[in-house]
Design a protein around this motif. Structure first.
Motif, PDB file in Angstrom:
ATOM      1  N   LEU A  10       0.870  -1.188   0.170  1.00  0.00           N
ATOM      2  CA  LEU A  10      -0.101   0.068  -0.107  1.00  0.00           C
ATOM      3  C   LEU A  10       0.781   1.300   0.097  1.00  0.00           C
ATOM      4  O   LEU A  10       0.448   2.249  -0.325  1.00  0.00           O
ATOM      5  N   GLU A  11       2.083   1.005   0.537  1.00  0.00           N
ATOM      6  CA  GLU A  11       3.000   2.426   0.562  1.00  0.00           C
ATOM      7  C   GLU A  11       3.955   2.593  -0.780  1.00  0.00           C
ATOM      8  O   GLU A  11       4.523   3.241  -0.891  1.00  0.00           O
ATOM      9  N   SER A  12       3.678   1.444  -1.769  1.00  0.00           N
ATOM     10  CA  SER A  12       4.532   1.637  -2.924  1.00  0.00           C
ATOM     11  C   SER A  12       3.835   2.684  -3.755  1.00  0.00           C
ATOM     12  O   SER A  12       2.655   3.213  -3.420  1.00  0.00           O
ATOM     13  N   SER A  13       4.434   3.184  -4.755  1.00  0.00           N
ATOM     14  CA  SER A  13       4.229   4.019  -5.607  1.00  0.00           C
ATOM     15  C   SER A  13       2.809   3.769  -6.432  1.00  0.00           C
ATOM     16  O   SER A  13       2.535   2.466  -6.528  1.00  0.00           O
ATOM     17  N   ASP A  19       1.073  -2.096 -11.363  1.00  0.00           N
ATOM     18  CA  ASP A  19       1.686  -3.370 -11.954  1.00  0.00           C
ATOM     19  C   ASP A  19       1.538  -4.611 -10.937  1.00  0.00           C
ATOM     20  O   ASP A  19       1.070  -5.663 -11.668  1.00  0.00           O
ATOM     21  N   TYR A  20       1.420  -4.381  -9.724  1.00  0.00           N
ATOM     22  CA  TYR A  20       0.926  -5.386  -8.784  1.00  0.00           C
ATOM     23  C   TYR A  20      -0.565  -5.738  -8.755  1.00  0.00           C
ATOM     24  O   TYR A  20      -0.829  -7.093  -8.893  1.00  0.00           O
ATOM     25  N   VAL A 100      -7.424   2.529 -10.037  1.00  0.00           N
ATOM     26  CA  VAL A 100      -6.773   1.093  -9.744  1.00  0.00           C
ATOM     27  C   VAL A 100      -5.996   1.256  -8.435  1.00  0.00           C
ATOM     28  O   VAL A 100      -5.056   1.880  -8.285  1.00  0.00           O
ATOM     29  N   PHE A 101      -6.263   0.545  -7.345  1.00  0.00           N
ATOM     30  CA  PHE A 101      -5.696   0.259  -6.225  1.00  0.00           C
ATOM     31  C   PHE A 101      -5.180   1.290  -5.523  1.00  0.00           C
ATOM     32  O   PHE A 101      -4.030   1.963  -5.532  1.00  0.00           O
ATOM     33  N   PRO A 102      -6.202   2.312  -4.847  1.00  0.00           N
ATOM     34  CA  PRO A 102      -5.776   3.410  -4.118  1.00  0.00           C
ATOM     35  C   PRO A 102      -4.767   2.828  -2.828  1.00  0.00           C
ATOM     36  O   PRO A 102      -4.789   1.730  -2.358  1.00  0.00           O
ATOM     37  N   GLY A 103      -3.902   3.804  -2.680  1.00  0.00           N
ATOM     38  CA  GLY A 103      -2.769   3.553  -1.655  1.00  0.00           C
ATOM     39  C   GLY A 103      -3.278   4.094  -0.273  1.00  0.00           C
ATOM     40  O   GLY A 103      -4.211   4.732  -0.053  1.00  0.00           O
ATOM     41  N   ASP A 105      -1.797   6.619   1.182  1.00  0.00           N
ATOM     42  CA  ASP A 105      -1.908   8.066   1.008  1.00  0.00           C
ATOM     43  C   ASP A 105      -3.294   8.572   0.092  1.00  0.00           C
ATOM     44  O   ASP A 105      -3.373   9.801  -0.032  1.00  0.00           O
ATOM     45  N   LYS A 106      -3.725   7.461  -0.319  1.00  0.00           N
ATOM     46  CA  LYS A 106      -4.993   7.820  -1.133  1.00  0.00           C
ATOM     47  C   LYS A 106      -4.956   8.158  -2.622  1.00  0.00           C
ATOM     48  O   LYS A 106      -5.677   8.472  -3.243  1.00  0.00           O
ATOM     49  N   SER A 107      -3.432   8.118  -2.939  1.00  0.00           N
ATOM     50  CA  SER A 107      -3.346   8.343  -4.247  1.00  0.00           C
ATOM     51  C   SER A 107      -3.894   7.157  -5.176  1.00  0.00           C
ATOM     52  O   SER A 107      -3.887   6.022  -4.695  1.00  0.00           O
ATOM     53  N   VAL A 108      -4.268   7.360  -6.159  1.00  0.00           N
ATOM     54  CA  VAL A 108      -4.723   6.282  -7.117  1.00  0.00           C
ATOM     55  C   VAL A 108      -4.369   6.476  -8.630  1.00  0.00           C
ATOM     56  O   VAL A 108      -4.214   7.554  -8.919  1.00  0.00           O
ATOM     57  N   TRP A 109      -4.202   5.508  -9.199  1.00  0.00           N
ATOM     58  CA  TRP A 109      -3.807   5.286 -10.715  1.00  0.00           C
ATOM     59  C   TRP A 109      -5.266   5.386 -11.433  1.00  0.00           C
ATOM     60  O   TRP A 109      -6.011   4.556 -11.285  1.00  0.00           O
ATOM     61  N   ILE A 110      -5.639   6.382 -11.996  1.00  0.00           N
ATOM     62  CA  ILE A 110      -7.092   6.548 -12.950  1.00  0.00           C
ATOM     63  C   ILE A 110      -6.954   6.431 -14.236  1.00  0.00           C
ATOM     64  O   ILE A 110      -5.932   6.851 -14.875  1.00  0.00           O
TER      65      ILE A 110
END
Length: 127
Positions: A10-13, A19-20, A100-103, A105-110
């Motif tokens: 969850l702490e990864s970029s 990719d995960y 895709v897969f919020p982290g 820090d709530k960052s997310v790949w849209i």
């Protein structure tokens, strides 16, 4: 999965989580969303740009972690074939993107639903 491993992922970029997500979804052949007690899926509108998206996770553990103990949200799996056949056209029609897969820090790949489908299919062909 251990709490330490869960937190590490969850702490990864955002790119690493994406990719995960792709590799884990291809192994399990399912995508996870959160639904409320009325079986309505969680969608989020970005405060920055107003983009509405459906958050998705590679496993129930990550979805549960995101829900943070909310009694109204529970994880629900969507098989990959159902996602391709029903969800991608529906999300596209409704103008919803996929988060895709919020982290942590709530960052997310849209991404667009069709783009996610293409990436998953590309990965499937090399799996």
């Amino acid at each position: 999965m251990s709490d330490e491993r869960l937190t590490g992922v969850l702490e990864s970029s955002g790119e690493e989580r994406y990719d995960y997500f792709l590799s884990r979804v291809l192994e399990e052949r399912e995508i996870w969303i959160l639904v409320n007690s009325d079986n309505r899926f969680l969608s989020i509108v970005s405060e920055d740009d107003g983009v509405k998206h459906l958050p998705v996770w590679p496993s129930s553990e990550f979805a549960v972690e995101y829900a943070g103990g909310s009694s109204d949200l529970s994880p629900k799996s969507i098989s990959l074939p159902d996602f391709f056949k029903k969800w991608v056209p529906g999300l596209t029609k409704d103008g919803l993107q996929v988060g895709v897969f919020p982290g942590l820090d709530k960052s997310v790949w849209i991404t667009e639903a069709n783009e996610l489908k293409k990436d998953l299919q590309d990965e499937l062909s090399s799996f």
